[in-house]
Enzyme design. Structure first.
Site, PDB file in Angstrom:
ATOM      1  CB  SER A 206     -13.927  -5.314  10.583  1.00 39.05           C
ATOM      2  OG  SER A 206     -13.454  -6.151  10.986  1.00 39.05           O
TER       3      SER A 206
ATOM      4  CD  GLU B 252     -12.816 -11.567  11.261  1.00 35.15           C
ATOM      5  OE1 GLU B 252     -14.304 -11.610  12.111  1.00 35.15           O
ATOM      6  OE2 GLU B 252     -12.237 -12.792  11.959  1.00 35.15           O
TER       7      GLU B 252
ATOM      8  CE1 TYR C 254     -14.424  -7.648   5.372  1.00 35.10           C
ATOM      9  CE2 TYR C 254     -13.786  -8.023   8.038  1.00 35.10           C
ATOM     10  CZ  TYR C 254     -15.031  -7.776   6.910  1.00 35.10           C
ATOM     11  OH  TYR C 254     -15.534  -6.253   6.777  1.00 35.10           O
TER      12      TYR C 254
ATOM     13  CB  ALA D 210     -16.298  -3.865   2.099  1.00 39.37           C
TER      14      ALA D 210
HETATM   15  P1  NAP Z   1     -23.132  -5.547   3.582  1.00 35.68           P
HETATM   16  O1  NAP Z   1     -24.298  -5.391   3.987  1.00 35.68           O
HETATM   17  O2  NAP Z   1     -22.035  -6.500   3.420  1.00 35.68           O
HETATM   18  O3  NAP Z   1     -23.372  -4.227   2.717  1.00 35.68           O
HETATM   19  C1  NAP Z   1     -21.537  -4.451   1.543  1.00 35.68           C
HETATM   20  C2  NAP Z   1     -21.744  -2.920   0.829  1.00 35.68           C
HETATM   21  O4  NAP Z   1     -20.654  -3.268  -0.147  1.00 35.68           O
HETATM   22  C3  NAP Z   1     -23.284  -3.750  -0.616  1.00 35.68           C
HETATM   23  O5  NAP Z   1     -23.640  -1.948  -1.049  1.00 35.68           O
HETATM   24  C4  NAP Z   1     -22.388  -4.024  -1.567  1.00 35.68           C
HETATM   25  O6  NAP Z   1     -23.270  -4.009  -2.870  1.00 35.68           O
HETATM   26  C5  NAP Z   1     -21.165  -3.136  -1.434  1.00 35.68           C
HETATM   27  N1  NAP Z   1     -20.000  -3.761  -2.513  1.00 35.68           N
HETATM   28  C6  NAP Z   1     -19.446  -5.252  -2.709  1.00 35.68           C
HETATM   29  N2  NAP Z   1     -18.666  -5.211  -3.339  1.00 35.68           N
HETATM   30  C7  NAP Z   1     -18.329  -3.632  -4.127  1.00 35.68           C
HETATM   31  C8  NAP Z   1     -18.105  -3.052  -5.421  1.00 35.68           C
HETATM   32  N3  NAP Z   1     -16.767  -4.223  -5.191  1.00 35.68           N
HETATM   33  N4  NAP Z   1     -17.654  -2.211  -5.524  1.00 35.68           N
HETATM   34  C9  NAP Z   1     -18.921  -0.776  -4.943  1.00 35.68           C
HETATM   35  N5  NAP Z   1     -19.385  -1.655  -3.622  1.00 35.68           N
HETATM   36  C10 NAP Z   1     -19.219  -3.136  -4.059  1.00 35.68           C
HETATM   37  O7  NAP Z   1     -21.905  -5.373   4.364  1.00 35.68           O
HETATM   38  P2  NAP Z   1     -22.132  -3.846   5.954  1.00 35.68           P
HETATM   39  O8  NAP Z   1     -22.479  -5.001   7.270  1.00 35.68           O
HETATM   40  O9  NAP Z   1     -23.222  -3.536   5.788  1.00 35.68           O
HETATM   41  O10 NAP Z   1     -20.945  -3.432   6.413  1.00 35.68           O
HETATM   42  C11 NAP Z   1     -20.804  -2.257   5.662  1.00 35.68           C
HETATM   43  C12 NAP Z   1     -19.228  -2.111   5.853  1.00 35.68           C
HETATM   44  O11 NAP Z   1     -18.929  -2.059   7.584  1.00 35.68           O
HETATM   45  C13 NAP Z   1     -18.516  -3.693   6.033  1.00 35.68           C
HETATM   46  O12 NAP Z   1     -17.256  -2.454   5.096  1.00 35.68           O
HETATM   47  C14 NAP Z   1     -17.719  -3.970   6.295  1.00 35.68           C
HETATM   48  O13 NAP Z   1     -16.957  -5.084   6.265  1.00 35.68           O
HETATM   49  C15 NAP Z   1     -17.458  -3.316   7.414  1.00 35.68           C
HETATM   50  N6  NAP Z   1     -17.874  -3.726   8.776  1.00 35.68           N
HETATM   51  C16 NAP Z   1     -19.276  -4.496   9.352  1.00 35.68           C
HETATM   52  C17 NAP Z   1     -19.155  -5.187  10.246  1.00 35.68           C
HETATM   53  C18 NAP Z   1     -20.991  -5.963  10.530  1.00 35.68           C
HETATM   54  O14 NAP Z   1     -20.935  -6.473  11.461  1.00 35.68           O
HETATM   55  N7  NAP Z   1     -21.969  -5.126   9.409  1.00 35.68           N
HETATM   56  C19 NAP Z   1     -18.166  -5.296  11.372  1.00 35.68           C
HETATM   57  C20 NAP Z   1     -17.249  -4.186  11.367  1.00 35.68           C
HETATM   58  C21 NAP Z   1     -16.828  -4.201   9.908  1.00 35.68           C
HETATM   59  P3  NAP Z   1     -23.915  -5.071  -2.766  1.00 35.68           P
HETATM   60  O15 NAP Z   1     -25.330  -5.016  -2.400  1.00 35.68           O
HETATM   61  O16 NAP Z   1     -24.144  -4.651  -4.528  1.00 35.68           O
HETATM   62  O17 NAP Z   1     -23.900  -6.485  -3.202  1.00 35.68           O
HETATM   63  N1  GDD Z   2     -21.572 -17.050   8.844  1.00 32.87           N
HETATM   64  C1  GDD Z   2     -21.582 -17.955   9.467  1.00 32.87           C
HETATM   65  N2  GDD Z   2     -22.371 -19.017   8.877  1.00 32.87           N
HETATM   66  N3  GDD Z   2     -21.354 -18.449  10.873  1.00 32.87           N
HETATM   67  C2  GDD Z   2     -20.747 -19.102  11.480  1.00 32.87           C
HETATM   68  C3  GDD Z   2     -21.924 -20.213  11.054  1.00 32.87           C
HETATM   69  C4  GDD Z   2     -22.926 -20.184  10.478  1.00 32.87           C
HETATM   70  O1  GDD Z   2     -23.223 -21.223   9.493  1.00 32.87           O
HETATM   71  N4  GDD Z   2     -21.633 -21.317  12.328  1.00 32.87           N
HETATM   72  C5  GDD Z   2     -20.767 -20.528  12.856  1.00 32.87           C
HETATM   73  N5  GDD Z   2     -20.371 -19.416  12.237  1.00 32.87           N
HETATM   74  C6  GDD Z   2     -19.896 -18.528  13.118  1.00 32.87           C
HETATM   75  C7  GDD Z   2     -18.706 -18.421  12.553  1.00 32.87           C
HETATM   76  O2  GDD Z   2     -17.538 -19.010  12.476  1.00 32.87           O
HETATM   77  C8  GDD Z   2     -18.079 -16.903  13.855  1.00 32.87           C
HETATM   78  O3  GDD Z   2     -17.319 -17.749  14.364  1.00 32.87           O
HETATM   79  C9  GDD Z   2     -19.260 -16.189  13.842  1.00 32.87           C
HETATM   80  O4  GDD Z   2     -20.375 -17.326  14.093  1.00 32.87           O
HETATM   81  C10 GDD Z   2     -19.942 -15.344  13.528  1.00 32.87           C
HETATM   82  O5  GDD Z   2     -19.687 -15.281  11.549  1.00 32.87           O
HETATM   83  P1  GDD Z   2     -20.085 -14.434  10.917  1.00 32.87           P
HETATM   84  O6  GDD Z   2     -21.517 -14.134  11.114  1.00 32.87           O
HETATM   85  O7  GDD Z   2     -19.993 -14.283   9.169  1.00 32.87           O
HETATM   86  O8  GDD Z   2     -19.330 -12.973  10.871  1.00 32.87           O
HETATM   87  P2  GDD Z   2     -17.749 -12.193  11.006  1.00 32.87           P
HETATM   88  O9  GDD Z   2     -17.645 -12.262  12.528  1.00 32.87           O
HETATM   89  O10 GDD Z   2     -17.042 -13.175  10.898  1.00 32.87           O
HETATM   90  O11 GDD Z   2     -17.751 -11.572  10.445  1.00 32.87           O
HETATM   91  C11 GDD Z   2     -18.521 -10.104  10.380  1.00 32.87           C
HETATM   92  O12 GDD Z   2     -18.464  -9.325  11.626  1.00 32.87           O
HETATM   93  C12 GDD Z   2     -16.881  -8.657  11.677  1.00 32.87           C
HETATM   94  C13 GDD Z   2     -16.737  -7.515  12.349  1.00 32.87           C
HETATM   95  O13 GDD Z   2     -15.857  -8.594  13.622  1.00 32.87           O
HETATM   96  C14 GDD Z   2     -18.598  -9.640   9.312  1.00 32.87           C
HETATM   97  O14 GDD Z   2     -19.751  -8.531   9.385  1.00 32.87           O
HETATM   98  C15 GDD Z   2     -17.226  -8.478   8.815  1.00 32.87           C
HETATM   99  O15 GDD Z   2     -17.963  -8.204   7.108  1.00 32.87           O
HETATM  100  C16 GDD Z   2     -17.432  -7.698   9.429  1.00 32.87           C
HETATM  101  O16 GDD Z   2     -15.778  -7.278   9.839  1.00 32.87           O
END
Ligand code: NAP
Ligand code: GDD
Length: 348
Positions: A139, A141, A163, A94
């Site tokens: 997510s 989110e 997103y 994603a």
């Molecule tokens: P991440 O570290 O950002 O990894 C995203 C992966 O998607 C990377 O391997 C990236 O490739 C690949 N990707 C992006 N665009 C693509 C495309 N167009 N085609 C094929 N692959 C693509 O995310 P993550 O934290 O591991 O999260 C994994 C999944 O869970 C995501 O779908 C995210 O939205 C979801 N999610 C994450 C969280 C969280 O807190 N981490 C919570 C809820 C849901 P590159 O390495 O080449 O960029």
């Molecule tokens: N990234 C970022 N950078 N976030 C910041 C910053 C900054 O400098 N300062 C404050 N924040 C606040 C954001 O406004 C948000 O409220 C919180 O920190 C978390 O931001 P992120 O770590 O970017 O994560 P996210 O909650 O927006 O999204 C992540 O979690 C989702 C699940 O709830 C991502 O991993 C999403 O892919 C995932 O779905």
């Protein structure tokens, strides 16, 4: 792990180069799977997170295979799925950065929403000749401007970013393919999960990287946005086990994975800087660039269903998570400091 034919199971992971993809690949290899991953072509190497588990695919004992592809290329995905015939497909790919989705809304939808549909469509075609199971990375989110707290599988969505809207679309399509085509497809509604492999522009890793560099004199300030938002932060390694358990269950369903605790960014700063015997207030400044047009103020998950049905529970507290990330990043900062000293010596 064997499939119905008695052969080792095969899994396909989109997003294998990401944080979750790398931990999931490790887990599946430990469980005896053949693992296939889709990687994007890039002008620099993007496989850092999986290099340690990759072996020469020509070796007789190779069990991890990588294929070029992209979620926006449905034909390529279908070809890969029909050729590999995976027992399980994990769609983790994603455009996953919420702030960036405001800058690139159309690309985010193409990858995160239509990309998920491309995966489901490929799985539907394979499922006609061989059963396959799909995990969709949904997510917390999606709850956005939350309508109840804590959030459960029954909480209505109120997305607050391109997103989140894309993830809501993918969630509903996953449920639709389950109902319409009898496809074994599950949504994991995962709350924020972090690790030393977390991308460096997400807030937790941005904080642990900066704090450790500050500790070693490599950086002076850390610029952040909203410090009042609350997140339910868990450890990615715990969460990939939950993804896998969803696809091992008898029936497909949707599950929240969370810790049931929520903390502000300030509290995460406290845990990080205290572990380094520093006070973050001496180093952190606000930069409006990091505020979002719409913010998600509070996320707090109820993981009772995953606990009762799958036996899944988180094992790592937010404080432990911050500390293990700091310990890892301190080592990175130390190596950086050594390299800087050597470079200085050479130029003297
Ligand atoms: P991440 O570290 O950002 O990894 C995203 C992966 O998607 C990377 O391997 C990236 O490739 C690949 N990707 C992006 N665009 C693509 C495309 N167009 N085609 C094929 N692959 C693509 O995310 P993550 O934290 O591991 O999260 C994994 C999944 O869970 C995501 O779908 C995210 O939205 C979801 N999610 C994450 C969280 C969280 O807190 N981490 C919570 C809820 C849901 P590159 O390495 O080449 O960029
Ligand atoms: N990234 C970022 N950078 N976030 C910041 C910053 C900054 O400098 N300062 C404050 N924040 C606040 C954001 O406004 C948000 O409220 C919180 O920190 C978390 O931001 P992120 O770590 O970017 O994560 P996210 O909650 O927006 O999204 C992540 O979690 C989702 C699940 O709830 C991502 O991993 C999403 O892919 C995932 O779905």
């Amino acid at each position: 792990m064997s499939n119905a034919s008695g052969n080792p199971k095969t899994a396909l992971i989109t997003g294998i180069t990401g944080q979750d993809g790398s931990y999931l690949a490790e887990l599946l290899l430990e469980e005896g799977y053949f693992v296939h991953g889709i990687v994007r072509r890039s002008s620099t190497f993007n496989t850092d997170r999986i290099d340690h588990i990759y072996t020469d695919p020509h070796n007789a004992d190779a069990r991890l295979f990588l294929h070029y592809g992209d979620l926006t290329d449905g034909q390529n995905l279908t070809n890969l799925v029909l050729n590999i015939e995976p027992d399980e497909i994990y769609n983790l790919g994603a455009q996953s950065h919420v702030r960036v989705s405001f800058d690139n809304p159309v690309y985010t939808v193409q990858t995160t929403a239509v990309g998920a549909l491309n995966v489901l469509e490929a799985a539907r075609q394979l499922n006609r000749k061989k059963p396959t199971r799909v995990y969709q990375a949904s997510s917390s989110e999606m709850f956005g401007d939350v309508l109840e707290t804590p959030q459960t599988e029954k909480t209505p969505f109120q997305p607050q970013s391109p997103y989140a809207c894309a993830k809501v679309y993918a969630f509903h399509q996953t449920v639709n393919y389950r109902h319409a085509y009898d496809l074994f497809a599950c949504n994991g509604i995962l709350f924020n999960h972090e690790s030393p492999r977390r991308g460096e522009t997400f807030v937790t890793r941005k904080i642990t990287r900066a704090a450790t560099r500050i500790k070693l004199g490599l950086q002076e300030k850390l610029y952040l946005g909203n410090l009042d938002a609350k997140r339910d932060w868990g450890y990615a390694k715990d969460y990939v086990r939950g993804m896998w358990l969803m696809l091992q269950h008898d029936t497909p369903d949707d599950y929240v994975l969370a810790t049931g605790e929520t903390y502000t960014i300030r509290q995460f700063l406290d845990y990080t800087f205290e572990h380094l015997e520093l006070d973050w207030k001496d180093y952190v400044e606000t930069d409006p660039r990091y505020f979002r047009p719409t913010e998600v103020d509070l996320l707090l998950g109820d993981y009772s269903k995953a606990k009762n049905v799958l036996g899944w529970e988180p094992e790592t507290s937010c404080k432990e998570l911050a500390q293990l990330m700091v310990d890892y990043d301190l080592e990175l900062a130390r190596n950086e400091a050594v390299r800087a000293t050597i470079a200085q010596g050479k130029s003297a």
